[in-house]
Design a protein around this motif. Structure first.
Motif, short mmCIF file in Angstrom:
data_model
loop_
_atom_site.label_atom_id
_atom_site.label_comp_id
_atom_site.label_asym_id
_atom_site.label_seq_id
_atom_site.Cartn_x
_atom_site.Cartn_y
_atom_site.Cartn_z
N THR A 101 0.27 -1.98 9.74
CA THR A 101 1.22 -1.32 10.63
C THR A 101 1.45 0.11 10.16
N PRO A 102 1.65 1.05 11.07
CA PRO A 102 1.94 2.43 10.68
C PRO A 102 3.44 2.68 10.55
N PHE A 103 4.27 1.65 10.81
CA PHE A 103 5.71 1.86 10.92
C PHE A 103 6.46 1.50 9.63
N GLY A 104 7.52 2.25 9.37
CA GLY A 104 8.43 1.92 8.29
C GLY A 104 8.07 2.46 6.93
N HIS A 105 6.95 3.18 6.82
CA HIS A 105 6.48 3.60 5.50
C HIS A 105 7.22 4.80 4.92
N LYS A 106 7.90 5.56 5.75
CA LYS A 106 8.56 6.78 5.26
C LYS A 106 9.61 6.46 4.21
N ILE A 107 10.26 5.32 4.35
CA ILE A 107 11.29 4.94 3.38
C ILE A 107 10.86 3.71 2.58
N ARG A 108 9.55 3.46 2.58
CA ARG A 108 8.99 2.36 1.78
C ARG A 108 8.21 2.96 0.62
N ILE A 109 8.10 2.24 -0.49
CA ILE A 109 7.30 2.67 -1.63
C ILE A 109 5.96 1.95 -1.57
N LEU A 110 4.89 2.72 -1.40
CA LEU A 110 3.54 2.16 -1.30
C LEU A 110 2.76 2.46 -2.58
N ILE A 111 2.24 1.41 -3.20
CA ILE A 111 1.49 1.56 -4.45
C ILE A 111 0.16 0.83 -4.35
N ASN A 112 -0.91 1.54 -4.62
CA ASN A 112 -2.24 0.93 -4.63
C ASN A 112 -2.80 0.99 -6.05
N LEU A 113 -3.12 -0.18 -6.60
CA LEU A 113 -3.65 -0.28 -7.96
C LEU A 113 -5.18 -0.32 -7.97
N TRP A 114 -5.77 -0.57 -6.81
CA TRP A 114 -7.20 -0.78 -6.62
C TRP A 114 -7.69 -1.84 -7.60
N HIS A 115 -8.99 -2.14 -7.62
CA HIS A 115 -9.46 -3.26 -8.43
C HIS A 115 -10.77 -2.95 -9.15
N GLY A 116 -10.93 -1.70 -9.54
CA GLY A 116 -12.12 -1.36 -10.31
C GLY A 116 -12.41 0.13 -10.25
N ILE A 117 -13.15 0.59 -11.22
CA ILE A 117 -13.54 2.00 -11.25
C ILE A 117 -14.68 2.22 -10.25
N PRO A 118 -14.62 3.30 -9.46
CA PRO A 118 -15.57 3.48 -8.34
C PRO A 118 -16.94 4.01 -8.74
N LEU A 119 -17.71 3.18 -9.42
CA LEU A 119 -19.12 3.52 -9.65
C LEU A 119 -19.82 3.65 -8.30
N LYS A 120 -19.58 2.66 -7.42
CA LYS A 120 -20.15 2.69 -6.07
C LYS A 120 -19.18 3.33 -5.09
N LYS A 121 -19.68 3.68 -3.95
CA LYS A 121 -18.85 4.27 -2.89
C LYS A 121 -17.80 3.24 -2.46
N VAL A 122 -16.56 3.68 -2.31
CA VAL A 122 -15.48 2.80 -1.89
C VAL A 122 -14.70 3.46 -0.76
N GLY A 123 -13.78 2.68 -0.18
CA GLY A 123 -12.96 3.22 0.90
C GLY A 123 -13.80 3.73 2.05
N ILE A 124 -13.41 4.84 2.62
CA ILE A 124 -14.10 5.38 3.79
C ILE A 124 -15.50 5.87 3.44
N MET A 125 -15.74 6.19 2.16
CA MET A 125 -17.04 6.69 1.73
C MET A 125 -18.09 5.58 1.66
#
Length: 384
Positions: A101-125
């Motif tokens: 959802t795109p809603f409610g994030h302005k006053i929410r705390i979002l934290i991404n820890l991910w799950h590994g070092i990006p040797l390979k392309k990750v995310g949009i890449m």
């Protein structure tokens, strides 16, 4: 129809419920508890400063986890739980966030820890075509609202910024919570495998999964264990037995391997051990290909052997963020005879590739320990 309604409900509900409660929601992929989110969840439970919940949609697993941890688990299959998730002040993930959802994030705390070092392309890449568009739209829901994206090294900030569309000021070297267990683990191999021979040293063989992970983008075969033209399991076992070396094979949980379980070669899949980080410090040597697990293993100052038998295919299909040869500090045998020789060399000669390991480790693992404490403190400060 039920799932479509549930998806729409998850998308729009945060319009009605604004984050206000000091509740922290953890998630990985909604059906597993592992990696960094698991480590920080367990740390937060012990600290008992704020209310924490973990999302598990698998009903059987959720019941099992409730018996172990207490009533700390939610599901996005129930409306009352979706309301709780929408009302939570903090969302922590190392995969995808709990609600798309795109809603409610302005006053929410979002934290991404991910799950590994990006040797390979990750995310949009790591995607192309329509899949890349889908990932782009998903990332746009959260990207500009991130409070923290944790990395093991400031050297990786630009890669994560491009991959997840995040402002690099939100990317901080707080490390990976799961790596804290490298120094405090109380588990042993015997906790997972009962019929063990009297081994002196033990090897973990943990390659990357290929086919299912990359779907239609992957044109090759699935992962091959022992990709040697001269592979002979009897000869390999004879070597292992003679030298009292136990070899544990860890395929992806959706992959079946055609290597028979024996006295000196054991299955160590997620069915046997769900979270390998709980026991990885007990291994003397790691064998892998493109899995980022070796970056974690380097913190232990232990040797790594690489089997990049399809490197060109992997580079063309998946893509790498670094020159493979420059960031893989270990031998790369192409035959079983070389494989056996290199195992002996790595186990018996501490100086073999030691300089290369230190260089790679220092570049990728700026933060090696204390990640749970750093991130937990970050949450407390931002809640206050």
């Amino acid at each position: 129809m039920k799932y479509l309604f549930n998806y729409i409900f998850c998308f729009f509900l945060p319009l009605l419920y604004r984050p206000k409660k000091k509740l922290v929601i953890f998630t990985f992929d909604k059906n597993n508890i592992k990696f960094n989110s698991k480590a920080l969840f367990e740390y937060s439970l012990k600290k008992n400063i704020f209310d924490v919940r973990y999302i598990i949609n698998d009903d059987k697993l959720r019941k099992k986890l409730i018996l172990k941890y207490g009533d700390k688990f939610l599901t996005t299959k129930k409306i009352k739980d979706i309301i709780i998730i929408s009302n939570a002040k903090v969302w922590v993930t190392d995969g995808s966030f709990p609600l798309k959802t795109p809603f409610g994030h302005k006053i929410r705390i979002l934290i991404n820890l991910w799950h590994g070092i990006p040797l390979k392309k990750v995310g949009i890449m790591g995607y192309s075509g329509l899949q890349k568009l889908r990932i782009f739209l998903t990332l746009k829901m959260f990207a500009k609202h991130y409070n923290l994206f944790s990395t093991t090294s400031s050297n990786l900030s630009s890669i994560y910024s491009k991959s997840f569309l995040i402002n690099d000021k939100k990317i901080k070297p707080f490390g990976q919570p799961r790596n804290d267990s490298l120094f405090v683990s109380h588990y042993s191999i015997n906790d997972y495998i009962s019929d063990l021979p009297k081994y002196e040293r033990i090897i973990l063989y943990a390659p990357t999964w290929r086919v299912g992970l990359y779907g239609n983008d992957w044109v090759g075969e699935d992962t091959k264990f022992f990709p040697f033209s001269d592979f002979n399991q009897d000869i390999l076992e004879e070597y292992l037995k003679k030298n009292n070396i136990l070899l544990c094979l860890r395929p992806h949980h959706l992959q079946k391997i055609e290597i028979k379980n024996s006295e000196w070669i054991k299955n160590f899949s997620s069915d046997v051990c769900n979270e390998v980080m709980d026991v990885i410090a007990k291994f003397d040597l790691l064998v892998t290909d493109y899995s980022s697990i070796y970056f974690d293993f380097l913190i232990l100052n232990k040797p790594v052997l690489f089997l990049p038998y399809d490197l060109k295919l992997y580079e063309n299909n998946v893509g790498l963020n670094f020159d493979y040869q420059n960031v893989t500090p270990g031998p790369k045998p192409t035959s079983q005879s070389e494989f056996i020789y290199e195992i002996s060399k790595l186990l018996d000669d501490e100086s073999y590739y030691k300089t290369e390991r230190h260089k790679t480790n220092n570049f990728f693992n700026e933060i090696k320990y204390g990640s749970c404490q750093k991130i937990h403190k970050f949450i407390i400060e931002n809640l206050d």
